[in-house]
Scaffold this motif. Structure first.
Motif, PDB file in Angstrom:
ATOM      1  N   LEU A 190       0.828  -1.206   0.000  1.00 37.18           N
ATOM      2  CA  LEU A 190       0.000   0.000   0.000  1.00 37.18           C
ATOM      3  C   LEU A 190       0.862   1.256   0.000  1.00 37.18           C
ATOM      4  CD1 LEU A 190      -3.077   0.453   0.099  1.00 37.18           C
ATOM      5  CD2 LEU A 190      -2.808   0.959   2.527  1.00 37.18           C
ATOM      6  N   SER A 191       1.898   1.223   0.866  1.00 38.51           N
ATOM      7  CA  SER A 191       2.717   2.432   0.972  1.00 38.51           C
ATOM      8  C   SER A 191       3.471   2.679  -0.335  1.00 38.51           C
ATOM      9  CB  SER A 191       3.666   2.340   2.164  1.00 38.51           C
ATOM     10  OG  SER A 191       4.817   1.623   1.795  1.00 38.51           O
ATOM     11  N   ILE A 192       3.877   1.584  -0.999  1.00 37.98           N
ATOM     12  CA  ILE A 192       4.545   1.778  -2.302  1.00 37.98           C
ATOM     13  C   ILE A 192       3.558   2.395  -3.286  1.00 37.98           C
ATOM     14  CG2 ILE A 192       5.403   0.550  -4.347  1.00 37.98           C
ATOM     15  CD1 ILE A 192       6.952  -1.235  -2.486  1.00 37.98           C
ATOM     16  N   GLU A 193       2.354   1.853  -3.282  1.00 35.98           N
ATOM     17  CA  GLU A 193       1.337   2.416  -4.162  1.00 35.98           C
ATOM     18  C   GLU A 193       1.138   3.902  -3.874  1.00 35.98           C
ATOM     19  OE1 GLU A 193      -2.408   0.444  -4.007  1.00 35.98           O
ATOM     20  OE2 GLU A 193      -1.591  -1.351  -4.991  1.00 35.98           O
ATOM     21  N   LEU A 194       1.050   4.197  -2.592  1.00 34.88           N
ATOM     22  CA  LEU A 194       0.852   5.601  -2.202  1.00 34.88           C
ATOM     23  C   LEU A 194       2.023   6.461  -2.665  1.00 34.88           C
ATOM     24  CD1 LEU A 194      -0.650   5.781   1.388  1.00 34.88           C
ATOM     25  CD2 LEU A 194      -1.541   6.740  -0.734  1.00 34.88           C
ATOM     26  N   ARG A 195       3.223   5.880  -2.473  1.00 28.86           N
ATOM     27  CA  ARG A 195       4.398   6.667  -2.855  1.00 28.86           C
ATOM     28  C   ARG A 195       4.406   6.935  -4.357  1.00 28.86           C
ATOM     29  NH1 ARG A 195       9.325   3.730  -0.764  1.00 28.86           N
ATOM     30  NH2 ARG A 195       7.896   3.112   0.878  1.00 28.86           N
ATOM     31  N   VAL A 196       4.118   5.890  -5.095  1.00 32.82           N
ATOM     32  CA  VAL A 196       4.082   6.059  -6.563  1.00 32.82           C
ATOM     33  C   VAL A 196       3.021   7.097  -6.942  1.00 32.82           C
ATOM     34  CG1 VAL A 196       3.555   4.932  -8.747  1.00 32.82           C
ATOM     35  CG2 VAL A 196       4.963   3.765  -7.038  1.00 32.82           C
ATOM     36  N   ALA A 197       1.852   6.922  -6.313  1.00 35.13           N
ATOM     37  CA  ALA A 197       0.777   7.876  -6.614  1.00 35.13           C
ATOM     38  C   ALA A 197       1.225   9.290  -6.273  1.00 35.13           C
ATOM     39  CB  ALA A 197      -0.468   7.512  -5.820  1.00 35.13           C
ATOM     40  N   GLY A 198       1.933   9.377  -5.143  1.00 34.87           N
ATOM     41  CA  GLY A 198       2.432  10.699  -4.734  1.00 34.87           C
ATOM     42  C   GLY A 198       3.342  11.297  -5.789  1.00 34.87           C
ATOM     43  N   TRP A 199       4.245  10.480  -6.319  1.00 38.49           N
ATOM     44  CA  TRP A 199       5.155  11.009  -7.344  1.00 38.49           C
ATOM     45  C   TRP A 199       4.400  11.459  -8.586  1.00 38.49           C
ATOM     46  CZ3 TRP A 199       9.731  12.792  -6.789  1.00 38.49           C
ATOM     47  CH2 TRP A 199      10.550  12.320  -5.757  1.00 38.49           C
ATOM     48  N   PHE A 200       3.370  10.703  -8.932  1.00 37.36           N
ATOM     49  CA  PHE A 200       2.631  11.085 -10.128  1.00 37.36           C
ATOM     50  C   PHE A 200       1.760  12.331  -9.887  1.00 37.36           C
ATOM     51  CE2 PHE A 200       3.646   6.872 -11.779  1.00 37.36           C
ATOM     52  CZ  PHE A 200       3.938   7.197 -13.089  1.00 37.36           C
ATOM     53  N   LEU A 201       1.161  12.339  -8.700  1.00 38.75           N
ATOM     54  CA  LEU A 201       0.240  13.454  -8.427  1.00 38.75           C
ATOM     55  C   LEU A 201       0.968  14.713  -7.982  1.00 38.75           C
ATOM     56  CD1 LEU A 201      -2.694  11.647  -6.612  1.00 38.75           C
ATOM     57  CD2 LEU A 201      -2.685  12.657  -8.881  1.00 38.75           C
ATOM     58  N   GLY A 202       2.144  14.512  -7.413  1.00 41.98           N
ATOM     59  CA  GLY A 202       2.893  15.623  -6.808  1.00 41.98           C
ATOM     60  C   GLY A 202       2.943  16.889  -7.642  1.00 41.98           C
ATOM     61  N   PRO A 203       3.457  16.784  -8.867  1.00 43.51           N
ATOM     62  CA  PRO A 203       3.582  18.019  -9.659  1.00 43.51           C
ATOM     63  C   PRO A 203       2.250  18.743  -9.818  1.00 43.51           C
ATOM     64  CG  PRO A 203       4.707  16.193 -10.733  1.00 43.51           C
ATOM     65  CD  PRO A 203       3.969  15.607  -9.571  1.00 43.51           C
TER      66      PRO A 203
END
Lengths: 297, 433
Positions: A6-19
């Protein structure tokens, strides 16, 4: 394992959504927040000279706004613009799109360009032409009226006519945009539905009512949302054509905001006005979006 | 409408300016001269170049960077430049803006310098000089003066039995009623600029204070202003003045030429317009006259523009040389020839061609009786509201009493902060340096 995934998913999502999120944060939420804070102060011309005289006045700007006759007038004019302009724009563009979608219409590409041209023309150029059309003595419109034996109307100088005149111009200028969207949407209506309807004996109106309209509904609502939001912020038309006059008959919310903020530099008051406008538009968008969601269900 | 078109047309000049800037930028590389930045607005900006060249010839050690800015953008440019610390050294400034920039403490006080310099200050028209004085400081040197006078058709006045313009309101009124009756039979006797100026002038002529003590309250319900308001409204009530200038009147100059309009109140720019637009046969049939007043020759307003030095300027000597040069009588005369802007010094009016121009006699007389508008930063916002309530009253949407009461209430709101500071005694711009 599960947690780690889950945390990896969140992290990935964070990188994509971040900008995208940071753009929203920096360029939308923060300015809106700053504007709200500004609206709680009495920031004005004097504050430029002596920043230490800035006062926090709480909701006093909002209270003043509610007592300001010009605010209510501007609100009324803006709603008038949104209502009349929105209905006319949608009606006209939908009608024209339906017509252009018929097989017997020729020069479709040319017509599409003609209808779309005003959208991409600068408003100032358009305004010059329309000022001639509306000219009280030598204008095209009044010469037409005279041919019919009617009294000339002072389109832009008479408080009763100035606002409808501007709405008409704005509709002419903007409806090509929704026309284009409607035309694209009409192409997507499956032909079989019409065939089926015709076999069932539906006439043209029934076909429109029960086939075209339900299929187009999400598009109509989306276009309505865009159009209404555009007219809510109407500024350039009255600014260029009438300056808000005669007698504030064409004063809109954004024009009032410009007046207060950038002509008289009452920035605190203008920020309160901007915030009220923001909330009103948010409400309108929420209602329209809810309608759209229900339509899709 | 003309105004807006003109602004649009002015925009066309930008590519040229850009080109000029590139060229100038190209040759100015090795320039060791002291550099001044001078902002000029609108038409003056387009015409002032020859004067700057003459100045640079006289002062080989100085170079002036002239920057032209359209009027419509000028105020915002100045204010943003102020906030960003990018103000020029010298700028032209409309009289109605002076108070705002003085309030911001952005302007150099020229008082001491002027007192010490051997400049004959009495040569300047007093009204326009006063417009530059705020709270005992002198914030600008007048550059040109703008006021309102009456333009009239001499032949039609004679036909109505008048050799010259009357000087009192009652006589003037009688004249106007005659002009719309046979034998002249004009459609309208008078035309007024569609703004606040005529009403405010009538008020000033009646000695109405406009604002209350220390400019902290609206005082439009004062009996003196009420009287002016009644007179103003009576002109529309009697249909001597068109209610809406666009439907009822095509072009002012055209109707004036046709004899459908005999008088109008306007400023110096109308002199040039009439000379350009009227046919030759009418050129010696118009004249100007000072405004009538309630009891005798009346006041008019002291508008126009001044030259100001910004406090941040690092060239105190050079900037003073520049503004002094621009107000020198011979340069003023040249400026008049270039722009048609009226000189601010009496001595220039003694020189030809101004001396021999009978058609501008109205201005010559009026300039001795001009008065500045209230010098407070909120004035323009107040003026816009005056215009609004005058419109509402003349269209019969509000009674005169209601209009003035509402006007006072709104002006009080606009002056709220000013009043609070004055009463608290805590506000003084100089204290915040």
């Amino acid at each position: 394992m599960k947690d780690g995934g889950l945390s990896i998913e969140l992290r990935v999502a964070g990188w994509f959504l971040g900008p995208a999120l940071s753009v929203v944060l920096i360029f939308q939420l923060m300015p809106a927040g700053a504007a709200f804070l500004l609206s709680l102060t009495d920031f004005d011309l004097y504050t430029f000279a002596a920043p230490d005289t800035l006062r926090i006045v709480g909701l006093r700007n909002y209270q003043m706004l509610l007592q300001d006759g010009r605010f209510w007038l501007a609100l009324r004019n803006t709603l008038y613009f949104v209502g009349l302009g929105g209905v006319l724009t949608l009606g006209l563009s939908l009608g024209t799109a339906l017509w252009l979608n018929q097989r017997f219409v020729r020069f479709r590409a040319l017509l599409r360009t003609v209808y779309f041209a005003p959208v991409v023309t600068t408003l100032v150029a358009v305004a010059i032409v329309w000022r001639y059309i509306y000219h009280a003595r030598y204008g095209l419109l009044n010469q037409g009226l005279q041919l019919l034996g009617l009294e000339p109307v002072d389109w832009l100088g008479d408080p009763r006519w100035a606002l409808p005149s501007l709405v008409l111009m704005a509709v002419w200028k903007n409806y090509g945009y929704s026309l284009l969207i409607f035309m694209a949407a009409l192409q997507a209506v499956p032909e079989e539905l019409y065939d089926a309807a015709r076999i069932d004996g539906a006439d043209l109106w029934q076909q429109f009512r029960h086939v075209t309209l339900p299929t187009l509904r999400p598009v109509v609502l989306l276009t309505g949302l865009v159009t209404a939001n555009g007219y809510f912020q109407v500024f350039a038309e009255p600014y260029v054509m009438t300056g808000g006059g005669p007698l504030d008959a064409t004063l809109t919310m954004v024009l009032l905001l410009y007046d207060q903020g950038f002509r008289w530099w009452r920035l605190g008051y203008a920020a309160a006005l901007a915030f009220v406008l923001f909330v009103l538009m948010l409400l309108l968008s929420a209602v329209l979006l809810r309608l759209q969601r229900e339509a899709q269900r | 409408m003309c105004d807006r078109l003109r602004k649009l047309i002015q925009l066309k000049g930008w590519p040229l300016i850009l080109l000029g800037w590139l060229i100038l930028g190209g040759c100015g590389r090795e320039d060791a001269r002291e550099r001044l930045v001078f902002w000029v607005f609108g038409r003056e900006g387009e015409q002032v170049r020859p004067l700057i060249e003459a100045f640079e010839l006289e002062h080989p050690d100085l170079r002036v960077d002239l920057q032209q800015i359209p009027w419509s953008a000028a105020y915002e440019r100045l204010l943003t430049a102020y906030v960003g610390g990018q103000l020029p050294d010298v700028a032209q400034m409309g009289n109605s803006w002076l108070a705002r920039f003085a309030e911001l403490h952005a302007l150099e006080d020229l008082g001491t310098w002027i007192r010490e310099a051997d400049l004959d200050t009495t040569d300047f028209f007093e009204g326009v000089w006063m417009a530059n004085r705020i709270d005992g400081c002198l914030y600008g040197l007048p550059w040109y003066v703008d006021t309102r006078v009456i333009f009239y058709r001499t032949d039609l006045l004679r036909r109505a039995g008048y050799e010259r313009m009357p000087t009192t309101w009652s006589e003037w009124s009688r004249l106007m009623h005659r002009l719309v009756a046979p034998p002249v039979g004009a459609r309208y006797a008078l035309w007024l600029l569609p703004d606040w100026s005529s009403l405010v002038i009538f008020g000033m002529q009646n000695d109405a204070p406009l604002l209350g003590a220390r400019g902290a309250y609206g005082n439009f319900r004062d009996e003196r202003f009420r009287r002016a308001f009644r007179f103003y409204l009576s002109l529309f009530g009697a249909r001597l003045v068109p209610l809406s200038s666009t439907t009822q009147l095509g072009s002012v100059y055209q109707e004036f030429a046709r004899g459908q309009l005999v008088l109008f109140i306007s400023g110096p720019w109308s002199v040039g317009e009439l000379r350009d637009r009227l046919p030759d046969s009418l050129q010696n049939r118009w004249a100007t006259a000072p405004l009538p007043g309630p009891e005798g020759p009346g006041l008019s307003l002291a508008g126009g523009a001044s030259l100001v030095i910004f406090r941040g300027s690092r060239h105190p000597e050079a900037t003073r040389k520049l503004i002094r040069f621009l107000t020198r009588p011979d340069v003023q005369l040249r400026f008049y020839e270039l722009t048609g802007d009226l000189p601010v010094r009496r001595s220039v009016w003694q020189l030809p061609p101004l001396r021999d121009d009978r058609q501008i006699d109205g201005f010559r007389e009026q300039l001795a009786r001009i008065r500045p508008l209230p010098t407070i930063p909120e004035w323009e916002a107040i003026a816009a509201r005056i215009h609004y309530y005058a419109e509402a009253a003349k269209r019969g949407l509000l009674s005169p009493e209601e209009a003035l009461t509402m006007l006072d209430r709104e002006v009080d709101l606009l002056l709220d902060k000013r009043r609070r500071w004055i009463s608290a005694g805590e506000y003084h711009p100089a204290a915040h340096d």
